[in-house]
Write a protein that holds these residues in place. Structure first.
Motif, PDB file in Angstrom:
ATOM      1  N   ASP A 191       0.851  -1.191   0.000  1.00  0.00           N
ATOM      2  CA  ASP A 191       0.000   0.000   0.000  1.00  0.00           C
ATOM      3  C   ASP A 191       0.888   1.243   0.000  1.00  0.00           C
ATOM      4  O   ASP A 191       1.298   1.730   1.055  1.00  0.00           O
ATOM      5  CB  ASP A 191      -0.911   0.001   1.230  1.00  0.00           C
ATOM      6  CG  ASP A 191      -1.877   1.185   1.224  1.00  0.00           C
ATOM      7  OD1 ASP A 191      -2.116   1.742   0.135  1.00  0.00           O
ATOM      8  OD2 ASP A 191      -2.388   1.554   2.309  1.00  0.00           O
ATOM      9  N   ASN A 219      -6.455  -2.216  -0.588  1.00  0.00           N
ATOM     10  CA  ASN A 219      -7.492  -1.194  -0.783  1.00  0.00           C
ATOM     11  C   ASN A 219      -8.482  -1.271   0.381  1.00  0.00           C
ATOM     12  O   ASN A 219      -9.507  -1.949   0.288  1.00  0.00           O
ATOM     13  CB  ASN A 219      -8.207  -1.409  -2.117  1.00  0.00           C
ATOM     14  CG  ASN A 219      -9.163  -0.270  -2.450  1.00  0.00           C
ATOM     15  OD1 ASN A 219      -9.381   0.635  -1.644  1.00  0.00           O
ATOM     16  ND2 ASN A 219      -9.749  -0.326  -3.633  1.00  0.00           N
ATOM     17  N   LYS A 222     -10.692   0.710   1.485  1.00  0.00           N
ATOM     18  CA  LYS A 222     -12.052   1.193   1.204  1.00  0.00           C
ATOM     19  C   LYS A 222     -12.941   0.091   0.661  1.00  0.00           C
ATOM     20  O   LYS A 222     -14.152   0.087   0.880  1.00  0.00           O
ATOM     21  CB  LYS A 222     -11.992   2.364   0.208  1.00  0.00           C
ATOM     22  CG  LYS A 222     -11.374   3.626   0.788  1.00  0.00           C
ATOM     23  CD  LYS A 222     -11.358   4.754  -0.240  1.00  0.00           C
ATOM     24  CE  LYS A 222     -10.704   6.011   0.339  1.00  0.00           C
ATOM     25  NZ  LYS A 222     -10.626   7.101  -0.673  1.00  0.00           N
ATOM     26  N   SER A 223     -12.355  -0.849  -0.075  1.00  0.00           N
ATOM     27  CA  SER A 223     -13.134  -1.945  -0.637  1.00  0.00           C
ATOM     28  C   SER A 223     -13.077  -3.197   0.241  1.00  0.00           C
ATOM     29  O   SER A 223     -13.559  -4.262  -0.147  1.00  0.00           O
ATOM     30  CB  SER A 223     -12.640  -2.289  -2.041  1.00  0.00           C
ATOM     31  OG  SER A 223     -11.304  -2.763  -1.997  1.00  0.00           O
ATOM     32  N   GLY A 224     -12.445  -3.068   1.422  1.00  0.00           N
ATOM     33  CA  GLY A 224     -12.388  -4.193   2.345  1.00  0.00           C
ATOM     34  C   GLY A 224     -11.137  -5.045   2.228  1.00  0.00           C
ATOM     35  O   GLY A 224     -11.002  -6.040   2.955  1.00  0.00           O
ATOM     36  N   LEU A 225     -10.201  -4.673   1.326  1.00  0.00           N
ATOM     37  CA  LEU A 225      -8.968  -5.440   1.177  1.00  0.00           C
ATOM     38  C   LEU A 225      -7.885  -4.799   2.039  1.00  0.00           C
ATOM     39  O   LEU A 225      -7.121  -3.958   1.588  1.00  0.00           O
ATOM     40  CB  LEU A 225      -8.533  -5.492  -0.292  1.00  0.00           C
ATOM     41  CG  LEU A 225      -7.275  -6.309  -0.614  1.00  0.00           C
ATOM     42  CD1 LEU A 225      -7.434  -7.761  -0.197  1.00  0.00           C
ATOM     43  CD2 LEU A 225      -6.919  -6.210  -2.090  1.00  0.00           C
ATOM     44  N   SER A 226      -7.840  -5.206   3.299  1.00  0.00           N
ATOM     45  CA  SER A 226      -6.821  -4.705   4.226  1.00  0.00           C
ATOM     46  C   SER A 226      -5.638  -5.651   4.212  1.00  0.00           C
ATOM     47  O   SER A 226      -5.660  -6.697   3.557  1.00  0.00           O
ATOM     48  CB  SER A 226      -7.405  -4.620   5.642  1.00  0.00           C
ATOM     49  OG  SER A 226      -7.755  -5.922   6.092  1.00  0.00           O
ATOM     50  N   SER A 234      -6.989  -9.037   5.860  1.00  0.00           N
ATOM     51  CA  SER A 234      -7.851  -9.847   4.991  1.00  0.00           C
ATOM     52  C   SER A 234      -7.114 -10.294   3.739  1.00  0.00           C
ATOM     53  O   SER A 234      -7.281 -11.428   3.265  1.00  0.00           O
ATOM     54  CB  SER A 234      -9.114  -9.068   4.620  1.00  0.00           C
ATOM     55  OG  SER A 234      -8.787  -7.902   3.868  1.00  0.00           O
TER      56      SER A 234
END
Length: 527
Positions: free
Chosen positions: A306, A321, A323-327, A330
């Motif tokens: 990131d 990302n 914001k889209s739930g891809l931390s 995860s």
């Protein structure tokens, strides 16, 4: 005439002129022209005489000339600038190119100001119109182009009360590129937002954008960040030049001692290796270089980053990302279902990511990641503070690399000197006034833009996790105790590594003191 007819080469001609006139020849393509020097004479005078001022030294100006016997040109420059002239020889092609580059921005600014439209109530429509004018387009392009040529990592565009300041970050230090009329600010910001695909009308909140630039036959990725300040929007553009980055472990400044220790760490088949240091300390470069070193057709390498700063051939890179739930957490779970051999987690930011990464390293994966701590031993304490169990840290972490970047002494103006008996640096070096110490420094020249430095290198501290350190981790020992054990077992601290590089003439002692001035936790500074 002899040169035009092909009887002699230009290099041969310059060699003879140097000897005959006792005036040195300079290759302008290898030096950086001081912007302050170039502005001392008008562009019309430079073009008429085919001359370009390249640097100021005291009361003298060094003047590159196609014809160094043109005494009319020397007199004109002396009258206009009020400086004495020190002539040097340069090729016509180089001088004309330097005039174009040095005076191009001034010309663009004058044209842009002359074409400014009256601002309306919101500034938006007039700024957009002006942003599409050729002078503004060329002006913004010139900022980016010159920053790439100067090997800058960032461009700062900052509105001030009475003007607009542009600065470049070169070798980790901000240097002023120029100041421009305040009226150009809305149009310049609008132009950057247009090419960065950002919301031009929104000036109240920060925004991020991205620009693809092709300069000198290579692609450069530009990350744009805007920030509203009381004076208007400030813009920072980060330049990610794929070809400028050195991704070779042999060229990253590892000492022979540290290189061998690190090689033993990254050639393990599983476990965790952590790289620590502040933002901009070269952690990503070290990790990318390591991934390329371990990469092979038999290995599946995946990264979670990131952002993804550089694209690596043969390596699967994933952009986080949130914001889209891809931390990171995860994404790491998904990556581990992709049958990886080697995993790079861009940064461990929380306990969940740390726990998953550590458990992955215990189940047959080689995991690389970064943390923000001051030294190698502090990284262990940071993991424990994230509520990771001590036995997991002790059994998973292979080693920690802490690093900082120091500027390298310019090879063109490098000079040695004897350290004075009463110099404050002696305390840092741990030596008495009676010991003779030879150090090095850059005097400043046109090649390094009078900074005395050219490029940067890393100083390192590599701490392998040995059985004694594992035992200390399990009983939650302090970072001071862990560091003392590591030093007793042969760890060279960043401070000591920096001192060794300063004594070898790679950097100067002032740089090492700037980035590594802290008391060693045990060990002898004299080593």
């Amino acid at each position: 005439m002899l040169n035009d007819l092909g009887y002699i080469t230009q290099d041969a001609m310059f060699q003879v002129l140097e000897f005959q006139l006792n005036i040195p020849y300079v290759d302008l393509s290898t030096i950086t022209i001081e912007r302050e020097a170039a502005t001392l004479i008008p562009v019309a005078l430079a073009e008429r005489h085919q001359i370009i001022p390249i640097k100021i030294t005291g009361k003298k100006i060094t003047l590159a000339m196609v014809d160094p016997t043109n005494f009319y040109a020397i007199d004109d420059v002396r009258m206009v600038s009020s400086y004495d002239v020190d002539p040097v020889i340069a090729s016509e092609k180089d001088v004309l190119r330097a005039i174009r580059e040095s005076y191009g921005v001034q010309d663009l600014v004058e044209k842009a100001v002359s074409q400014m439209r009256p601002d309306d109530a919101s500034l938006t429509s007039s700024a957009i119109q002006t942003a599409e004018d050729a002078p503004i387009i060329s002006l913004v392009n010139s900022f980016i182009s010159q920053a790439i040529k100067d090997m800058a990592s960032d461009i700062h565009i900052e509105p001030q009360e009475k003007n607009l300041r542009v600065r470049f970050r070169i070798d980790g230090m901000l240097q002023e590129f120029g100041t421009y009329p305040r009226d150009l600010h809305p149009a310049i910001i609008a132009r950057i937002k247009i090419i960065g695909e950002m919301d031009i009308a929104e000036r109240r909140i920060p925004q991020d954008g991205r620009i693809k630039v092709r300069e000198g036959g290579r692609d450069v990725d530009v990350r744009v960040s805007t920030l509203p300040t009381i004076m208007g929007e400030k813009v920072v553009m980060r330049l990610l030049d794929q070809q400028a980055i050195i991704l070779d472990l042999e060229k990253l400044g590892f000492s022979t001692h540290n290189k061998e220790i690190y090689r033993k760490l990254y050639t393990q088949s599983y476990g965790m290796i952590l790289v620590t240091g502040p933002t901009g300390s070269g952690k990503t470069t070290t990790l990318y270089s390591t991934l390329l070193a371990v990469n092979s057709p038999s290995k599946n390498i995946l990264t979670l980053e990131d952002p993804v700063e550089y694209r690596l051939p043969g390596i699967n890179q994933v952009q986080v990302n949130p914001k889209s739930g891809l931390s990171f957490a995860s994404g790491l779970r998904s990556v581990l279902r992709q049958d990886p051999n080697v995993v790079l987690v861009g940064e461990i930011r929380d306990g969940e990511t740390a726990d998953i990464a550590i458990r992955a390293s215990l189940t047959g994966h080689l995991v690389f990641s970064t943390l923000h701590t001051n030294d190698a031993a502090g990284t262990i304490i940071r993991l424990l503070d994230m509520d990771v169990e001590p036995f997991l840290v002790a059994s998973s972490v292979l080693g920690v690399i802490a690093q900082r970047l120091v500027r390298v002494i310019c090879p063109q103006c490098k000079d040695d000197y004897l350290l004075a008996p009463d110099a404050v640096e002696r305390n840092f070096l741990g030596v008495g006034p009676e010991k003779e110490i030879v150090l090095y420094r850059g005097l400043g020249c046109s090649y390094c833009n009078n900074t005395g430095y050219r490029r940067r290198m890393a100083i390192h501290e590599i701490m392998p996790v040995t059985s004694k350190i594992r035992e200390a981790i399990n009983r939650k020992a302090s970072s001071d105790e862990i560091s003392s054990i590591a030093i007793q077992q042969g760890m060279v601290t960043m401070r000591q590594d920096g001192i060794q590089k300063a004594l070898a003439g790679l950097t100067d002692i002032g740089e090492v003191m700037r980035v590594a001035y802290s008391e060693d936790k045990g060990g002898d500074n004299n080593e």
